[in-house]
Design a protein around this motif. Sequence first.
Motif, PDB file in Angstrom:
ATOM      1  N   TYR A   1      -2.499  40.682  87.499  1.00  0.00           N
ATOM      2  CA  TYR A   1      -1.383  39.914  86.910  1.00  0.00           C
ATOM      3  C   TYR A   1      -0.089  40.186  87.667  1.00  0.00           C
ATOM      4  N   ASN A   2       0.144  41.448  87.983  1.00  0.00           N
ATOM      5  CA  ASN A   2       1.362  41.779  88.726  1.00  0.00           C
ATOM      6  C   ASN A   2       1.354  41.148  90.115  1.00  0.00           C
TER       7      ASN A   2
ATOM      8  N   ALA B   1      -3.733  36.766  88.159  1.00  0.00           N
ATOM      9  CA  ALA B   1      -4.303  36.671  86.811  1.00  0.00           C
ATOM     10  C   ALA B   1      -3.227  36.246  85.837  1.00  0.00           C
ATOM     11  N   ALA B   2      -3.673  35.608  84.764  1.00  0.00           N
ATOM     12  CA  ALA B   2      -2.745  35.144  83.743  1.00  0.00           C
ATOM     13  C   ALA B   2      -2.439  36.257  82.738  1.00  0.00           C
TER      14      ALA B   2
ATOM     15  N   GLN C   1      -6.190  39.828  76.553  1.00  0.00           N
ATOM     16  CA  GLN C   1      -7.602  39.916  76.165  1.00  0.00           C
ATOM     17  C   GLN C   1      -8.201  41.276  76.536  1.00  0.00           C
ATOM     18  N   ALA C   2      -7.859  41.792  77.709  1.00  0.00           N
ATOM     19  CA  ALA C   2      -8.358  43.105  78.120  1.00  0.00           C
ATOM     20  C   ALA C   2      -7.815  44.205  77.209  1.00  0.00           C
ATOM     21  N   GLN C   3      -6.534  44.078  76.820  1.00  0.00           N
ATOM     22  CA  GLN C   3      -5.932  45.068  75.923  1.00  0.00           C
ATOM     23  C   GLN C   3      -6.599  45.017  74.546  1.00  0.00           C
ATOM     24  N   ALA C   4      -6.822  43.814  74.026  1.00  0.00           N
ATOM     25  CA  ALA C   4      -7.461  43.668  72.709  1.00  0.00           C
ATOM     26  C   ALA C   4      -8.882  44.216  72.735  1.00  0.00           C
TER      27      ALA C   4
ATOM     28  N   THR D   1     -12.380  32.283  84.100  1.00  0.00           N
ATOM     29  CA  THR D   1     -11.295  33.048  83.487  1.00  0.00           C
ATOM     30  C   THR D   1     -11.824  34.397  82.977  1.00  0.00           C
ATOM     31  N   TYR D   2     -10.889  35.238  82.594  1.00  0.00           N
ATOM     32  CA  TYR D   2     -11.289  36.565  82.112  1.00  0.00           C
ATOM     33  C   TYR D   2     -12.012  36.468  80.759  1.00  0.00           C
ATOM     34  N   LEU D   3     -11.841  35.335  80.071  1.00  0.00           N
ATOM     35  CA  LEU D   3     -12.506  35.153  78.785  1.00  0.00           C
ATOM     36  C   LEU D   3     -14.018  35.258  78.928  1.00  0.00           C
TER      37      LEU D   3
END
Length: 505
Positions: free
Chosen positions: A232-233, A237-238, A244-247, A448-450
């Motif tokens: 992301y940085n 990545a969005a 989602q990764a944190q959750a 996507t990461y989903l």
Amino acid sequence: MTAREPASVFRVVAPEASALRWACAALIGTMLTLGACSFAPPYKTPDSAPPTGAYKEASDWKPAEPADSQARGAWWEIFQDPNLDALEAQVADANQDLKAGYARLVQARAATRIARADLFPTLTVGSSATRSRTSVNSPSFPKGAEPVGNNFDLEADLSYEIDVWGRVRNAVASARASQQASAADLATLNLAIHAELANDYFSLRSQDTQQQLLDQTVEDYARALVLTENLYNGGAAALTDVAQAQAQLETARTQAADIRLQRAQTEHAMAVLLGENPSAFHLDPSPLAISAAPPPIDPGLPSSLLERRPDVAAAERRTASANAQIGVARAAYFPVFSLGAAAGFDSTHASNWLSAPSQLWSLGPAAGVLTVFDAGRHRAQSAQAKAVYDEQVANYRNTVLTAYQEVEDNLAALRQLQQESVSESAAVKATATALEQAQYRYKAGLVTYLEVVTAENTALQAQLANVAIQLRRMSASVLLVKALGGGWRSGELSAEAARASSSAQ
């Protein structure tokens, strides 16, 4: 003529005394002959559901071969786990429920001895020394006698109920059967506690496996979160991927914490079973190997199950006890015959208290009052005893049906869970492959990461389900051993009956 009167009196009284002695002897002999009577119905084990030739759910079940190799007493040794063996060995001496159960058995043994004591005469000895004054105005006071006097008494009394109608013998039979039921209850409790400890032990080891899996998952998800944040940085990545990764990481942490809670509670439960303070009891983590499988168990034939279940034996013995109580209730319709005797010394002076002239004695049979009208009390008592017997018969039959059900349930569980284990192991492999492909596709920017999150969750749930099935298989094997009676045999009640007879001597 006057000098001959005592001899004449002697000749008249002697035949009367002889006749009295012969009458007493005849009465006692008659009562002893009638002592063979009993109003209890002839007892036989109640009919129950007839056993089939084999268990329905054992059609595809491979039993242990040969059957004689199956553990009888320490049945938990079939799992070949030294840690479990060490824990099970502590239960008999430390578990408080077992100590309470043994105390109930001791009470039942004492009750048998109490009932059996009525088969023998009762001898009491008493002594008294009193000084008293009698009212001179009393109608029974002899004129010219001294109102103040002493009385020294030493007397032994013997009483014996002649068990004409079998009341005492049926009471003893009822108490003895209740004692055997208490012995079977203790065996049932012992089996249940050992099985509960084994179940808790395998639950603890399964929780260690889940803990190991979730802790590893938390580490993997933490690394995935760092990777996603870096992407992301870098603009690859969005922000939703990071969220989602944190959750996903926090959810795994929650699951890991919940497993730690479950393990702590299981450990506390095991401490209580072992009679230890939960605050001081601890078992080191020992994950259950994913390859662990329940041992082969021989269920035997349904016809032998009734001899291997202590709860069935307890129910049958309570039925026998209730049957004997019917005889006790019916005997209440008739008078109680007894034999009484007394002998001792009685005097007004201590100086001649124990001399021959101060002797006294009495001997003779007696019959209790025959109830003519009691407003139906005895009839109601007999009806109550019969209803108690009917209740125990129903309880016995239900216990037998429950025994068959428990065996069939656990045979079915073991067979079906073995199939579930095979299919779930295949699912674990498939989800692992799907996760690997999803990670490749995500890194290539194709999805996507989903999709990765979904694949990771699916893989984790498949692994947890596989561990849960493994635990259910181990628990079902423990419950099958319990349903089969462990190492108990009905012959142990014969030993308890022998103990009852010897202790009552």
